[in-house]
Design a protein around this motif. Structure first.
Motif, PDB file in Angstrom:
ATOM      1  N   HIS A  74       0.819  -1.225   0.000  1.00  0.00           N
ATOM      2  CA  HIS A  74       0.000   0.000   0.000  1.00  0.00           C
ATOM      3  C   HIS A  74       0.851   1.273   0.000  1.00  0.00           C
ATOM      4  CE1 HIS A  74      -3.491  -2.478   0.613  1.00  0.00           C
ATOM      5  NE2 HIS A  74      -3.019  -2.959   1.757  1.00  0.00           N
ATOM      6  N   LYS A  75       2.006   1.230  -0.669  1.00  0.00           N
ATOM      7  CA  LYS A  75       2.897   2.396  -0.700  1.00  0.00           C
ATOM      8  C   LYS A  75       3.126   2.900  -2.133  1.00  0.00           C
ATOM      9  CE  LYS A  75       4.027   2.564   3.750  1.00  0.00           C
ATOM     10  NZ  LYS A  75       3.356   1.374   4.259  1.00  0.00           N
ATOM     11  N   TYR A  76       2.225   2.614  -3.032  1.00  0.00           N
ATOM     12  CA  TYR A  76       2.326   3.055  -4.436  1.00  0.00           C
ATOM     13  C   TYR A  76       3.483   2.395  -5.183  1.00  0.00           C
ATOM     14  CZ  TYR A  76      -0.816   6.924  -3.132  1.00  0.00           C
ATOM     15  OH  TYR A  76      -1.855   7.673  -2.694  1.00  0.00           O
ATOM     16  N   ARG A  77       4.088   1.377  -4.627  1.00  0.00           N
ATOM     17  CA  ARG A  77       5.274   0.775  -5.239  1.00  0.00           C
ATOM     18  C   ARG A  77       4.877  -0.377  -6.147  1.00  0.00           C
ATOM     19  NH1 ARG A  77      10.324   1.807  -2.615  1.00  0.00           N
ATOM     20  NH2 ARG A  77      11.134   0.117  -3.925  1.00  0.00           N
ATOM     21  N   LEU A  78       5.168  -0.202  -7.448  1.00  0.00           N
ATOM     22  CA  LEU A  78       4.836  -1.252  -8.410  1.00  0.00           C
ATOM     23  C   LEU A  78       5.686  -2.497  -8.199  1.00  0.00           C
ATOM     24  CD1 LEU A  78       4.418   0.839 -11.688  1.00  0.00           C
ATOM     25  CD2 LEU A  78       2.611  -0.190 -10.297  1.00  0.00           C
ATOM     26  N   ASP A  79       6.909  -2.318  -7.648  1.00  0.00           N
ATOM     27  CA  ASP A  79       7.760  -3.486  -7.445  1.00  0.00           C
ATOM     28  C   ASP A  79       7.305  -4.333  -6.268  1.00  0.00           C
ATOM     29  OD1 ASP A  79       8.422  -1.500  -5.680  1.00  0.00           O
ATOM     30  OD2 ASP A  79      10.587  -1.778  -5.823  1.00  0.00           O
ATOM     31  N   PHE A  80       6.238  -3.917  -5.598  1.00  0.00           N
ATOM     32  CA  PHE A  80       5.678  -4.740  -4.519  1.00  0.00           C
ATOM     33  C   PHE A  80       5.297  -6.118  -5.046  1.00  0.00           C
ATOM     34  CE2 PHE A  80       1.595  -6.216  -2.660  1.00  0.00           C
ATOM     35  CZ  PHE A  80       2.078  -6.639  -1.427  1.00  0.00           C
ATOM     36  N   ARG A  81       4.693  -6.149  -6.243  1.00  0.00           N
ATOM     37  CA  ARG A  81       4.274  -7.445  -6.784  1.00  0.00           C
ATOM     38  C   ARG A  81       5.478  -8.335  -7.102  1.00  0.00           C
ATOM     39  NH1 ARG A  81       1.456  -4.515 -11.974  1.00  0.00           N
ATOM     40  NH2 ARG A  81       3.297  -3.471 -12.802  1.00  0.00           N
ATOM     41  N   ASN A  82       6.617  -7.707  -7.505  1.00  0.00           N
ATOM     42  CA  ASN A  82       7.824  -8.495  -7.767  1.00  0.00           C
ATOM     43  C   ASN A  82       8.366  -9.117  -6.485  1.00  0.00           C
ATOM     44  OD1 ASN A  82       8.060  -5.869  -9.756  1.00  0.00           O
ATOM     45  ND2 ASN A  82       8.591  -7.765 -10.797  1.00  0.00           N
ATOM     46  N   TYR A  83       8.388  -8.307  -5.419  1.00  0.00           N
ATOM     47  CA  TYR A  83       8.893  -8.824  -4.142  1.00  0.00           C
ATOM     48  C   TYR A  83       7.950  -9.883  -3.571  1.00  0.00           C
ATOM     49  CZ  TYR A  83      12.568  -5.308  -3.967  1.00  0.00           C
ATOM     50  OH  TYR A  83      13.684  -4.565  -4.231  1.00  0.00           O
ATOM     51  N   ARG A  84       6.652  -9.690  -3.781  1.00  0.00           N
ATOM     52  CA  ARG A  84       5.706 -10.694  -3.288  1.00  0.00           C
ATOM     53  C   ARG A  84       5.912 -12.023  -4.009  1.00  0.00           C
ATOM     54  NH1 ARG A  84      -0.631  -9.486  -3.621  1.00  0.00           N
ATOM     55  NH2 ARG A  84      -0.087  -9.450  -5.825  1.00  0.00           N
ATOM     56  N   LEU A  85       6.146 -11.951  -5.318  1.00  0.00           N
ATOM     57  CA  LEU A  85       6.394 -13.172  -6.079  1.00  0.00           C
ATOM     58  C   LEU A  85       7.691 -13.832  -5.625  1.00  0.00           C
ATOM     59  CD1 LEU A  85       5.514 -15.021  -8.379  1.00  0.00           C
ATOM     60  CD2 LEU A  85       6.754 -13.546  -9.965  1.00  0.00           C
ATOM     61  N   LEU A  86       8.719 -13.033  -5.370  1.00  0.00           N
ATOM     62  CA  LEU A  86       9.982 -13.586  -4.875  1.00  0.00           C
ATOM     63  C   LEU A  86       9.796 -14.253  -3.516  1.00  0.00           C
ATOM     64  CD1 LEU A  86      12.322 -10.657  -5.929  1.00  0.00           C
ATOM     65  CD2 LEU A  86      12.592 -13.033  -6.666  1.00  0.00           C
ATOM     66  N   GLU A  87       9.023 -13.598  -2.654  1.00  0.00           N
ATOM     67  CA  GLU A  87       8.756 -14.186  -1.330  1.00  0.00           C
ATOM     68  C   GLU A  87       8.075 -15.541  -1.471  1.00  0.00           C
ATOM     69  OE1 GLU A  87       6.290 -15.535   1.695  1.00  0.00           O
ATOM     70  OE2 GLU A  87       5.336 -14.143   0.287  1.00  0.00           O
ATOM     71  N   GLU A  88       7.116 -15.643  -2.406  1.00  0.00           N
ATOM     72  CA  GLU A  88       6.415 -16.909  -2.620  1.00  0.00           C
ATOM     73  C   GLU A  88       7.373 -17.982  -3.147  1.00  0.00           C
ATOM     74  OE1 GLU A  88       3.354 -15.792  -5.307  1.00  0.00           O
ATOM     75  OE2 GLU A  88       2.096 -14.837  -3.783  1.00  0.00           O
ATOM     76  N   LYS A  89       8.293 -17.583  -4.004  1.00  0.00           N
ATOM     77  CA  LYS A  89       9.227 -18.549  -4.581  1.00  0.00           C
ATOM     78  C   LYS A  89      10.229 -19.052  -3.542  1.00  0.00           C
ATOM     79  CE  LYS A  89       8.892 -17.005  -9.370  1.00  0.00           C
ATOM     80  NZ  LYS A  89       9.592 -16.426 -10.529  1.00  0.00           N
ATOM     81  N   TYR A  90      10.648 -18.169  -2.649  1.00  0.00           N
ATOM     82  CA  TYR A  90      11.551 -18.625  -1.586  1.00  0.00           C
ATOM     83  C   TYR A  90      10.827 -19.565  -0.625  1.00  0.00           C
ATOM     84  CZ  TYR A  90      15.694 -15.945  -2.747  1.00  0.00           C
ATOM     85  OH  TYR A  90      16.829 -15.478  -3.369  1.00  0.00           O
ATOM     86  N   GLU A  91       9.546 -19.304  -0.425  1.00  0.00           N
ATOM     87  CA  GLU A  91       8.766 -20.225   0.407  1.00  0.00           C
ATOM     88  C   GLU A  91       8.698 -21.604  -0.246  1.00  0.00           C
ATOM     89  OE1 GLU A  91       4.452 -20.389   2.746  1.00  0.00           O
ATOM     90  OE2 GLU A  91       4.882 -18.780   1.324  1.00  0.00           O
ATOM     91  N   LYS A  92       8.557 -21.623  -1.573  1.00  0.00           N
ATOM     92  CA  LYS A  92       8.539 -22.899  -2.300  1.00  0.00           C
ATOM     93  C   LYS A  92       9.911 -23.570  -2.262  1.00  0.00           C
ATOM     94  CE  LYS A  92       4.927 -21.322  -5.456  1.00  0.00           C
ATOM     95  NZ  LYS A  92       4.642 -20.827  -6.821  1.00  0.00           N
ATOM     96  N   LEU A  93      10.958 -22.756  -2.306  1.00  0.00           N
ATOM     97  CA  LEU A  93      12.307 -23.312  -2.228  1.00  0.00           C
ATOM     98  C   LEU A  93      12.523 -23.997  -0.877  1.00  0.00           C
ATOM     99  CD1 LEU A  93      15.088 -23.653  -3.513  1.00  0.00           C
ATOM    100  CD2 LEU A  93      15.707 -21.394  -2.616  1.00  0.00           C
ATOM    101  N   LEU A  94      12.045 -23.362   0.187  1.00  0.00           N
ATOM    102  CA  LEU A  94      12.122 -23.991   1.513  1.00  0.00           C
ATOM    103  C   LEU A  94      11.304 -25.281   1.547  1.00  0.00           C
ATOM    104  CD1 LEU A  94      11.769 -20.805   3.756  1.00  0.00           C
ATOM    105  CD2 LEU A  94      13.789 -22.273   3.602  1.00  0.00           C
ATOM    106  N   GLY A  95      10.126 -25.231   0.906  1.00  0.00           N
ATOM    107  CA  GLY A  95       9.278 -26.424   0.858  1.00  0.00           C
ATOM    108  C   GLY A  95       9.909 -27.559   0.084  1.00  0.00           C
ATOM    109  N   TYR A  96      10.775 -27.226  -0.865  1.00  0.00           N
ATOM    110  CA  TYR A  96      11.517 -28.242  -1.614  1.00  0.00           C
ATOM    111  C   TYR A  96      12.652 -28.834  -0.778  1.00  0.00           C
ATOM    112  CZ  TYR A  96      15.468 -29.587  -4.599  1.00  0.00           C
ATOM    113  OH  TYR A  96      16.557 -30.228  -5.144  1.00  0.00           O
ATOM    114  N   MET A  97      13.362 -27.974  -0.041  1.00  0.00           N
ATOM    115  CA  MET A  97      14.540 -28.422   0.698  1.00  0.00           C
ATOM    116  C   MET A  97      14.187 -29.238   1.937  1.00  0.00           C
ATOM    117  SD  MET A  97      16.775 -24.857   0.490  1.00  0.00           S
ATOM    118  CE  MET A  97      18.282 -25.524   1.217  1.00  0.00           C
ATOM    119  N   LYS A  98      13.150 -28.823   2.651  1.00  0.00           N
ATOM    120  CA  LYS A  98      12.864 -29.404   3.962  1.00  0.00           C
ATOM    121  C   LYS A  98      12.628 -30.917   3.933  1.00  0.00           C
ATOM    122  CE  LYS A  98      10.240 -28.529   8.201  1.00  0.00           C
ATOM    123  NZ  LYS A  98      10.096 -29.936   8.546  1.00  0.00           N
TER     124      LYS A  98
END
Length: 651
Positions: free
Chosen positions: A616-640
């Motif tokens: 909610h800060k007018y930042r278009l790159d928010f969606r990029n960081y959100r996607l990266l956060e989701e991918k790192y969560e999947k990476l953890l789900g792969y490793m564990k």
């Protein structure tokens, strides 16, 4: 019978209206095979030659009653009725018009009774009305087949030719065979003609002139033949959609013919698989903070709204379809069972990796073809492509060719290596091989050929020693090593049976060490070296394999190095996915990297925090960081589960 002969037979059938038996023709074939295209081609040619609509086309799709058919036929007839000089001949009766005239075109039926009656009786040798009716989509009608055929029976008896068009396999009416026997005199199966049809489709799209346009058209034909797709309608749609995508590609990608060709092939294969229903586009609901209640009023930050997102399994489906296509193992349509088992299939059997795998669902299913978005998201892949091209160029060098011939013997047809070896010696003396592993490879090739007595007597250890001494003096300042060079111990150097040559190898090793000293320290402690290092995903597979990579880094400092450069963030993620073998090879997470799990958790937390800061800060790159956060969560789900299995293996 081929399409040209079918077309000729239809023309003859129409022209022999005075003597031809009172029956209809039937064109059958699978959906998209070109039946309708062929029919409309006949209609266009016939009407153009006569300068009047002698051939009419109607579709039975969705037709429920005879009145619906009346409407369809009146729409085809109305242009003819509007011109009095053409009202000479028509064998379709007044009943066709009675329900449609007033409703559709505000025509008073009483005003057309006399002209229609005249048309029914005023036949001459130069008919200028409906000679032939093409009735398409028989399998898609909602009328009973008996009623539908019964409608056209008096029209056929009146002298008008009727050609039905259908995908016969899809007609379920039990009386179809019985009615067909009474009504249809001849049946012809239409088969797709790839090259001719693709030529027409391609030209219709009017691609702007490119050097590679012709090759792309030819390549498209090769791809669809390999896929075994018979539906020309799907191919036409795919060509059109490729054009829209192509015009959005940034110029840098468009001008690289090899890269464009690879993207084109993936686009066609995956788009066709989507249209055939092989890719199952399930969507999963997620919940997002919307700041509104169910009535659309502000509700603080605790209200969640439902949002549909593409199932992550679709990426795996794309990968499986691509792998099967590249392996040419079975027809594309038969990959469905493997797609259903995509997770296990990916882990065990994938050979050909799909480039930009996570982008294709967004491109093909969500229509995300924005030029700026493509530029940003293809950047890393394009860089990897260029590096791969460079590696292929290196593989074509003399040293690589001789390596294959001497040690792997892949090409049994090459018997004489004189030219290749003398060229290699010249290359070495000119300083073309200054990387430590290349120098050692040259020495190994030379010594192996000496030991096997393949080289002439003029070559010897003494001559090799002289060559290495001269090489060391000229080029030692240009030596380089592999990124993990410092982990090579002097004791593990290649051993030869000549003391002088062995001593020169040690000197080369020491010189290379002096030049490359501190490289490891730079990768883990210098921002620019680190960013350059992760930019090459190949390093993830080949370097520092005996230590946990992320553990060597300060995660907070490293995250600061990445800054707001989204491309750098994506490069790091891709590098780590390669490093940990996540859907990258038939291998899996290496034991030495188990200790990186906690570091990946810290990194994931950094992206969670960044998303909270930008929300909610007018930042278009928010969606990029959100996607990266989701991918790192999947990476953890792969490793564990891999790590857990090693600690507590299942029996």
């Amino acid at each position: 019978m081929d399409r040209d002969n079918i077309k000729q037979r239809c023309t003859t059938y129409i022209d022999e209206w005075e003597t031809n038996p009172d029956y209809a023709l039937m064109l059958i074939g699978n959906w998209g095979c070109g039946k309708t295209f062929l029919s409309k081609e006949i209609i266009r040619e016939r009407n153009a030659a006569a300068e009047i609509n002698l051939a009419w086309y109607v579709s039975a799709f969705g037709i429920k009653t005879a009145d619906d058919l009346n409407d369809k036929l009146f729409e085809a007839a109305h242009p003819l009725l509007g011109d009095s000089k053409n009202k000479k001949w028509l064998s379709v009766g007044y009943g066709i018009l009675k329900s449609a005239a007033k409703y559709k075109f505000n025509v008073d039926v009483n005003n057309v009774i006399d002209p229609i009656s005249k048309m029914l009786t005023d036949k001459d040798e130069n008919p200028k009305g409906c000679q032939v009716l093409f009735v398409d989509d028989i399998e898609r009608t909602d009328m009973d087949i008996k009623e539908l055929f019964g409608y056209f029976f008096p029209i056929i008896e009146g002298g008008t030719r009727v050609i039905f068009i259908a995908n016969e396999k899809e007609i379920k009416d039990v009386v179809y065979d019985q009615m067909k026997e009474k009504m249809i005199g001849e049946t012809y199966s239409v088969e797709p003609e790839y090259e001719k049809s693709i030529e027409v489709f391609w030209n219709e799209e009017r691609f702007r002139e490119l050097i590679d346009t012709g090759a792309s058209k030819q390549y498209f034909t090769q791809i669809v033949k390999k896929l075994g797709v018979e539906n020309l309608r799907i191919l036409r749609q795919t060509i059109h959609q490729w054009k829209l995508f192509f015009y959005q590609l940034p110029a840098i990608y468009e001008q690289d013919k090899e890269y464009l060709r690879e993207i084109f092939e993936a686009y066609v294969v995956l788009m066709v698989s989507c249209k055939l229903g092989i890719i199952k586009t399930r969507k999963n609901p997620i919940f997002e903070n919307n700041g509104e209640d169910s009535n659309g009023k502000a509700a603080g930050n605790n209200t969640l709204r439902k949002k549909e997102v593409i199932d992550d399994n679709i990426v795996k489906q794309f990968q499986v379809v691509w792998d099967q296509y590249k392996r040419d193992k079975k027809p594309l349509q038969e990959t469905i069972n493997q797609v259903d088992k995509a997770q296990s299939f990916l882990q065990n059997q994938i050979v050909y990796r799909l480039r930009c795998a996570e982008l294709w669902p967004q491109i093909l299913l969500e229509g995300n073809n924005d030029k700026e978005w493509l530029m940003q998201n293809l950047q890393v892949d394009y860089q990897n492509h260029k590096e791969r091209v460079e590696r292929l160029k290196l593989a074509d060098r003399n040293i690589e060719k001789l390596k294959d011939l001497v040690f792997q013997r892949n090409d049994q047809s090459v018997l004489n290596i004189e030219d290749l070896f003398t060229s290699l010696v010249q290359d070495f003396e000119q300083g073309k091989y200054t990387r430590f592993d290349e120098i050692m490879l040259y020495i190994q090739i030379y010594c192996a050929l000496l030991a096997e007595q393949i080289l002439p007597r003029q070559y010897s250890f003494d001559k090799l020693g002289e060559q290495l001494k001269s090489f060391l003096e000229k080029f030692k300042d240009k030596f380089s090593g592999l990124p993990d060079f410092e982990r090579v111990s002097e004791e593990k150097l290649f051993q030869v049976g000549n003391e002088n040559v062995q001593d020169l190898i040690r000197k080369i090793f020491q010189a290379a060490r002096e030049v490359t000293v501190g490289l490891e320290d730079k990768v883990f402690h210098d921002k620019n070296t680190f960013l350059e290092y992760i930019n090459n995903v190949g390093n993830g597979l080949n370097s520092y394999l005996n230590v946990p990579f992320l553990q060597q880094l300060n995660i907070d400092e490293m995250f600061d190095w990445l800054g707001d450069d989204i491309v750098a963030h994506e490069q790091l993620l891709r590098f780590l996915e390669y490093r940990y073998r996540k859907e990258v090879s038939n291998s899996t997470l290496q034991r030495n990297d188990y200790d990186d799990f906690e570091s990946v958790k810290k990194l994931h937390k950094k992206y969670v925090q960044r998303c909270e800061e930008l929300n909610h800060k007018y930042r278009l790159d928010f969606r990029n960081y959100r996607l990266l956060e989701e991918k790192y969560e999947k990476l953890l789900g792969y490793m564990k589960p891999i790590i857990d299995e090693s600690i507590n293996p299942t029996m």
